[in-house]
Motif scaffolding. Structure first.
Motif, PDB file in Angstrom:
ATOM      1  N   GLN B  62       0.848  -1.196   0.000  1.00 35.66           N
ATOM      2  CA  GLN B  62       0.000   0.000   0.000  1.00 35.66           C
ATOM      3  C   GLN B  62       0.889   1.254   0.000  1.00 35.66           C
ATOM      4  O   GLN B  62       2.017   1.221   0.465  1.00 35.66           O
ATOM      5  CB  GLN B  62      -0.853   0.025   1.279  1.00 35.66           C
ATOM      6  CG  GLN B  62      -1.860  -1.094   1.352  1.00 35.66           C
ATOM      7  CD  GLN B  62      -2.520  -1.153   2.736  1.00 35.66           C
ATOM      8  OE1 GLN B  62      -2.249  -0.331   3.589  1.00 35.66           O
ATOM      9  NE2 GLN B  62      -3.355  -2.135   2.923  1.00 35.66           N
ATOM     10  N   GLN B  63       0.296   2.312  -0.538  1.00 37.13           N
ATOM     11  CA  GLN B  63       0.982   3.618  -0.502  1.00 37.13           C
ATOM     12  C   GLN B  63       0.940   4.118   0.946  1.00 37.13           C
ATOM     13  O   GLN B  63      -0.139   4.288   1.505  1.00 37.13           O
ATOM     14  CB  GLN B  63       0.222   4.600  -1.406  1.00 37.13           C
ATOM     15  CG  GLN B  63       0.789   5.997  -1.388  1.00 37.13           C
ATOM     16  CD  GLN B  63       1.740   6.236  -2.553  1.00 37.13           C
ATOM     17  OE1 GLN B  63       1.589   5.650  -3.615  1.00 37.13           O
ATOM     18  NE2 GLN B  63       2.723   7.071  -2.344  1.00 37.13           N
ATOM     19  N   SER B  64       2.117   4.285   1.604  1.00 37.73           N
ATOM     20  CA  SER B  64       2.056   4.720   3.002  1.00 37.73           C
ATOM     21  C   SER B  64       2.108   6.240   3.074  1.00 37.73           C
ATOM     22  O   SER B  64       2.979   6.861   2.470  1.00 37.73           O
ATOM     23  CB  SER B  64       3.196   4.099   3.798  1.00 37.73           C
ATOM     24  OG  SER B  64       4.369   4.798   3.563  1.00 37.73           O
ATOM     25  N   ASP B  65       1.122   6.783   3.803  1.00 34.85           N
ATOM     26  CA  ASP B  65       1.069   8.239   3.974  1.00 34.85           C
ATOM     27  C   ASP B  65       1.336   8.546   5.460  1.00 34.85           C
ATOM     28  O   ASP B  65       0.438   8.414   6.293  1.00 34.85           O
ATOM     29  CB  ASP B  65      -0.310   8.759   3.556  1.00 34.85           C
ATOM     30  CG  ASP B  65      -0.397  10.272   3.702  1.00 34.85           C
ATOM     31  OD1 ASP B  65       0.587  10.897   4.184  1.00 34.85           O
ATOM     32  OD2 ASP B  65      -1.453  10.846   3.360  1.00 34.85           O
ATOM     33  N   PRO B  66       2.549   8.944   5.802  1.00 35.88           N
ATOM     34  CA  PRO B  66       2.876   9.160   7.215  1.00 35.88           C
ATOM     35  C   PRO B  66       1.964  10.168   7.888  1.00 35.88           C
ATOM     36  O   PRO B  66       1.604  10.030   9.054  1.00 35.88           O
ATOM     37  CB  PRO B  66       4.322   9.667   7.181  1.00 35.88           C
ATOM     38  CG  PRO B  66       4.728   9.778   5.776  1.00 35.88           C
ATOM     39  CD  PRO B  66       3.663   9.207   4.897  1.00 35.88           C
ATOM     40  N   GLN B  67       1.569  11.190   7.133  1.00 34.71           N
ATOM     41  CA  GLN B  67       0.700  12.236   7.701  1.00 34.71           C
ATOM     42  C   GLN B  67      -0.596  11.631   8.219  1.00 34.71           C
ATOM     43  O   GLN B  67      -1.084  11.976   9.286  1.00 34.71           O
ATOM     44  CB  GLN B  67       0.398  13.265   6.629  1.00 34.71           C
ATOM     45  CG  GLN B  67       0.108  14.634   7.193  1.00 34.71           C
ATOM     46  CD  GLN B  67       1.022  15.708   6.611  1.00 34.71           C
ATOM     47  OE1 GLN B  67       1.548  15.529   5.510  1.00 34.71           O
ATOM     48  NE2 GLN B  67       1.209  16.786   7.330  1.00 34.71           N
ATOM     49  N   GLU B  72      -4.070   9.616  12.613  1.00 32.52           N
ATOM     50  CA  GLU B  72      -4.873   8.558  13.254  1.00 32.52           C
ATOM     51  C   GLU B  72      -4.419   8.347  14.707  1.00 32.52           C
ATOM     52  O   GLU B  72      -5.231   8.260  15.625  1.00 32.52           O
ATOM     53  CB  GLU B  72      -4.701   7.231  12.482  1.00 32.52           C
ATOM     54  CG  GLU B  72      -5.622   7.088  11.271  1.00 32.52           C
ATOM     55  CD  GLU B  72      -7.094   7.205  11.647  1.00 32.52           C
ATOM     56  OE1 GLU B  72      -7.521   6.499  12.592  1.00 32.52           O
ATOM     57  OE2 GLU B  72      -7.802   8.031  11.011  1.00 32.52           O
ATOM     58  N   ILE B  73      -3.117   8.275  14.859  1.00 32.14           N
ATOM     59  CA  ILE B  73      -2.579   8.023  16.208  1.00 32.14           C
ATOM     60  C   ILE B  73      -2.862   9.203  17.136  1.00 32.14           C
ATOM     61  O   ILE B  73      -3.236   9.037  18.299  1.00 32.14           O
ATOM     62  CB  ILE B  73      -1.076   7.703  16.124  1.00 32.14           C
ATOM     63  CG1 ILE B  73      -0.932   6.302  15.542  1.00 32.14           C
ATOM     64  CG2 ILE B  73      -0.393   7.799  17.484  1.00 32.14           C
ATOM     65  CD1 ILE B  73       0.448   5.774  15.418  1.00 32.14           C
ATOM     66  N   PRO B 109       4.138  20.353  15.578  1.00 32.28           N
ATOM     67  CA  PRO B 109       4.446  18.926  15.331  1.00 32.28           C
ATOM     68  C   PRO B 109       3.991  18.072  16.521  1.00 32.28           C
ATOM     69  O   PRO B 109       4.581  18.144  17.616  1.00 32.28           O
ATOM     70  CB  PRO B 109       5.965  18.911  15.186  1.00 32.28           C
ATOM     71  CG  PRO B 109       6.325  20.292  14.782  1.00 32.28           C
ATOM     72  CD  PRO B 109       5.339  21.194  15.448  1.00 32.28           C
ATOM     73  N   ALA B 110       2.924  17.302  16.309  1.00 29.05           N
ATOM     74  CA  ALA B 110       2.274  16.580  17.405  1.00 29.05           C
ATOM     75  C   ALA B 110       3.229  15.611  18.107  1.00 29.05           C
ATOM     76  O   ALA B 110       3.227  15.505  19.332  1.00 29.05           O
ATOM     77  CB  ALA B 110       1.065  15.821  16.867  1.00 29.05           C
ATOM     78  N   LYS B 188       9.107  12.232   7.542  1.00 31.65           N
ATOM     79  CA  LYS B 188       9.171  13.550   6.897  1.00 31.65           C
ATOM     80  C   LYS B 188       7.771  14.135   6.719  1.00 31.65           C
ATOM     81  O   LYS B 188       7.256  14.191   5.603  1.00 31.65           O
ATOM     82  CB  LYS B 188       9.886  13.429   5.551  1.00 31.65           C
ATOM     83  CG  LYS B 188      11.307  12.937   5.701  1.00 31.65           C
ATOM     84  CD  LYS B 188      11.882  12.544   4.353  1.00 31.65           C
ATOM     85  CE  LYS B 188      13.240  11.908   4.537  1.00 31.65           C
ATOM     86  NZ  LYS B 188      13.654  11.094   3.424  1.00 31.65           N
ATOM     87  N   ILE B 189       7.154  14.533   7.839  1.00 32.40           N
ATOM     88  CA  ILE B 189       5.808  15.101   7.705  1.00 32.40           C
ATOM     89  C   ILE B 189       5.761  16.562   8.135  1.00 32.40           C
ATOM     90  O   ILE B 189       4.764  17.229   7.973  1.00 32.40           O
ATOM     91  CB  ILE B 189       4.755  14.295   8.505  1.00 32.40           C
ATOM     92  CG1 ILE B 189       5.216  14.147   9.962  1.00 32.40           C
ATOM     93  CG2 ILE B 189       4.475  12.954   7.860  1.00 32.40           C
ATOM     94  CD1 ILE B 189       4.150  13.514  10.840  1.00 32.40           C
ATOM     95  N   TYR B 190       6.847  17.041   8.755  1.00 36.13           N
ATOM     96  CA  TYR B 190       6.853  18.432   9.222  1.00 36.13           C
ATOM     97  C   TYR B 190       7.910  19.220   8.457  1.00 36.13           C
ATOM     98  O   TYR B 190       8.976  18.683   8.124  1.00 36.13           O
ATOM     99  CB  TYR B 190       7.162  18.504  10.718  1.00 36.13           C
ATOM    100  CG  TYR B 190       6.248  17.657  11.579  1.00 36.13           C
ATOM    101  CD1 TYR B 190       4.877  17.939  11.666  1.00 36.13           C
ATOM    102  CD2 TYR B 190       6.756  16.600  12.326  1.00 36.13           C
ATOM    103  CE1 TYR B 190       4.049  17.169  12.462  1.00 36.13           C
ATOM    104  CE2 TYR B 190       5.936  15.837  13.136  1.00 36.13           C
ATOM    105  CZ  TYR B 190       4.576  16.112  13.195  1.00 36.13           C
ATOM    106  OH  TYR B 190       3.760  15.354  13.978  1.00 36.13           O
ATOM    107  N   SER B 191       7.595  20.503   8.242  1.00 34.65           N
ATOM    108  CA  SER B 191       8.600  21.338   7.576  1.00 34.65           C
ATOM    109  C   SER B 191       9.745  21.586   8.548  1.00 34.65           C
ATOM    110  O   SER B 191       9.553  21.587   9.773  1.00 34.65           O
ATOM    111  CB  SER B 191       7.985  22.670   7.162  1.00 34.65           C
ATOM    112  OG  SER B 191       7.757  23.460   8.309  1.00 34.65           O
TER     113      SER B 191
END
Lengths: 323, 305
Positions: B62-67, B72-73, B109-110, B188-191
């Protein structure tokens, strides 16, 4: 302004730890440029008194002045007063050079000046070869000499030495005594010791404490002269008529045989305790006594003031049985 | 003793010496190790689930989308964060009651926010491993006596406090830099700007928070002669206040205010969305620090050493 005739003035100092009265209204002065001995049996309060003078411990009553300054304002004595405290530990994991350089940096020296000064002082106590070693790797005697070295740093005018030679080998103890004598040229030294012969050799004044109370303060000469006792060692024992002849000398009160040394079955040297009369000129009696001994064809091997400080100490401190 | 006798150069020398030899000494190394283990374990616990989910998705083709995974978490963890911040969730108007949580989990950044909250809770409990022996050990072995005729007691007290604070700041910087770097490189989800800015905020918050706790350790360390007793007292007081407040509030709600005996009651506000609120909390921390330092200094100045 009144001229200061004392270097240290201890005025009615009392200090207690709970119910234990460690010092009880202790008062005496330490004259300028003297080597002052502080004596007392174990638990007499010597270390406590040193600690109060250095402001480590706060007195319950009384005051201490050093060089005319109340030691509660100890910052004004910075660089002028130093101490070799008994049982104080250096940092074990830090090289001794770094520790002493740090002390001199606090004294306002540059790093280079501090290092040079420290190396010179370490040389005085024979520790220059171990300057880069950590304290944890040094022997007990070396650590003791390191403590003495830190007290000599910075040319202080007043030095307090709490049992500086205890635990040192004879050569180091001798070296330390020589250092203390040299210090007198530039300042005042207050030293405590259990070695009464050492104190008698070093000090010109003493104070004796017992159970926190001052039982004597005065000059060593006053004690020894008052007793007028001397140890005399001769190359052979005196005959009865020779003893009679010496005893008849004016001003000689008594001459008593103390020991005869025998070697390989033959009689060797002999020791005598000579007591002089207080009311006479002691130097003249001593000269006359020695002249007579030489006339008898006997060689005087030793003539020293007897260990009267020890006798005096035992008298004023009530001896070990009182404890 | 007056303020005139306090010497900036002596304080600088003593704090430098304290920092330098704290690293070599047992306490410094223990603190460094424990804090690194704690910080990196926290980061590991927070980041591992995300990395595992992403790895599983990749394995399944599957295409993983870290964001998406993080979102979800975060959604699942939101009530826990609200509880940690002491926010009563208001089901009627979740938006108004939840501004702080939203700021931490959505605007910033959570993952870093969660790590900071755990560090804000855990670091006060760990700091005593570093700060317990500022004075007590040297009183016990009388090593302080070599210093007392060379400088003021105030210089020793303040210098050692600053040295300890500097070392603690250094360790916090290492932990946060490591975690931020790992987060930036692996997830790599945060600038970069957002990540570095928030990391800096967290670093400052933790550094400021440590000051009152180090100060209370200074006070304890200056009051007792044994490093072991100093450590035990520091642990009991710092941990005990929080524990008593928590358990006490289960029986009698106002007991929660016991937390304000130390910064426990307000320390999370260092991460508040309003900058003035955060700054106010930082000032309060400095206030606690000054009170504890004054009490410690007074004890140190007047006691037998």
């Amino acid at each position: 302004m009144k001229p200061v005739v004392y270097t240290i003035r201890i005025n009615g100092i009392s200090k207690s730890f709970g119910r234990i009265q460690a010092l009880d209204s202790v008062t005496f002065d330490v004259p300028p440029r003297s080597i002052f001995g502080l004596l007392g049996p174990n638990g007499a309060g010597k270390t406590t008194l040193f600690s109060v003078v250095a402001n480590f411990l706060k007195a319950n009553a009384g005051s201490v002045e050093v060089l005319g300054i109340d030691t509660r304002r100890i910052s004004q004595l910075r660089g002028r007063l130093s101490i070799f405290p008994q049982d104080a530990a250096f940092q074990r994991n830090v090289p001794i050079l770094n520790q002493l350089v740090f002390f001199r940096l606090l004294g306002g020296r540059t790093h280079q000046e501090a290092k040079e000064e420290v190396m010179q002082t370490l040389e005085l106590v024979g520790l220059e070869s171990v300057a880069k070693r950590r304290v944890g790797t040094l022997s007990h005697g070396m650590i003791k000499r390191l403590g003495i070295a830190q007290a000599f740093l910075g040319r202080p005018e007043v030095i307090l030495l709490d049992e500086p030679t205890a635990g040192l080998d004879p050569a180091s103890a001798h070296q330390t005594r020589d250092l203390i004598k040299k210090l007198q040229e530039r300042g005042t030294v207050m030293v405590s010791s259990h070695n009464l012969a050492e104190i008698q050799e070093l000090c010109d004044h003493v104070a004796i404490l017992d159970l926190g109370k001052l039982v004597f303060a005065g000059s060593v000469e006053a004690i020894t002269r008052a007793d007028c006792e001397y140890d005399l060692e001769l190359s052979r024992p005196l005959q009865n008529d020779e003893v009679k002849r010496l005893s008849s000398l004016t001003g000689l009160r008594d001459i008593r045989s103390m020991a005869v040394v025998t070697a390989n079955g033959s009689v060797g040297s002999a020791s005598y305790l000579v007591t002089l009369d207080v009311s006479h000129d002691q130097d003249a009696i001593v000269a006359e006594l020695l002249r007579n001994v030489l006339d008898m064809g006997i060689t005087p091997r030793k003539f020293t003031q007897s260990r009267s400080l020890e006798k005096h100490f035992l008298e004023v401190t009530r001896g070990p049985d009182s404890r | 003793m007056s303020l005139r006798d306090v010497s900036a150069s002596h304080i600088r020398l003593i704090s430098f010496y304290q920092t330098r030899y704290t690293v070599r000494g047992g306490a410094g190394l223990v603190f460094l190790m424990i804090t690194l283990v704690f910080g990196l374990t926290v980061a590991h616990a927070v980041l591992t689930p995300i990395e595992q989910i992403m790895a599983q998705q990749a394995k399944a083709g599957q295409q993983s989308d870290p964001q998406k995974v993080v979102a979800e978490i975060v959604k699942l963890g939101r009530p826990v964060i609200q509880w940690a911040l002491g926010i009563e969730s208001d089901e009627n108007s979740p938006a108004s009651s939840d501004a702080w949580t939203t700021f931490l989990l959505d605007d910033r950044p959570a993952l870093l926010s969660v790590i900071f909250l755990i560090l804000l809770f855990g670091m006060p409990l760990l700091i005593s491993f570093l700060a317990f022996n500022q004075i007590a050990g040297d009183v016990q072995n009388r090593g302080l006596r070599y210093l007392l005729l060379r400088t003021e007691r105030a210089n020793i007290f303040i210098g050692r406090f600053l040295g300890t604070a500097f070392f603690s700041t250094l360790v916090i910087a290492i932990i946060i830099a490591t975690i931020t770097f790992y987060l930036g490189v692996n997830i790599k989800i945060y600038s970069a700007g957002l990540l570095v800015g928030w990391a800096l905020h967290g670093f400052l918050a933790l550094s400021v928070l440590m000051l009152p706790y180090i100060a209370i350790c200074s006070w304890i360390s200056a009051s007792v002669d044994s490093p072991f007793v100093s450590l035990v007292l520091a642990k009991l007081i710092i941990g005990g206040v929080w524990l008593f407040a928590l358990l006490g509030s289960l029986v009698w709600k106002p007991a929660i205010y016991l937390n304000y005996a130390l910064p426990w009651g307000l320390q999370n506000h260092l991460l508040h969305p309003q900058l003035t609120h955060s700054l106010g909390t930082a000032l309060a921390c400095l206030g606690y620090m000054l009170v504890f330092l004054f009490l410690g200094y007074y004890r140190f100045e007047t006691r037998d050493l």
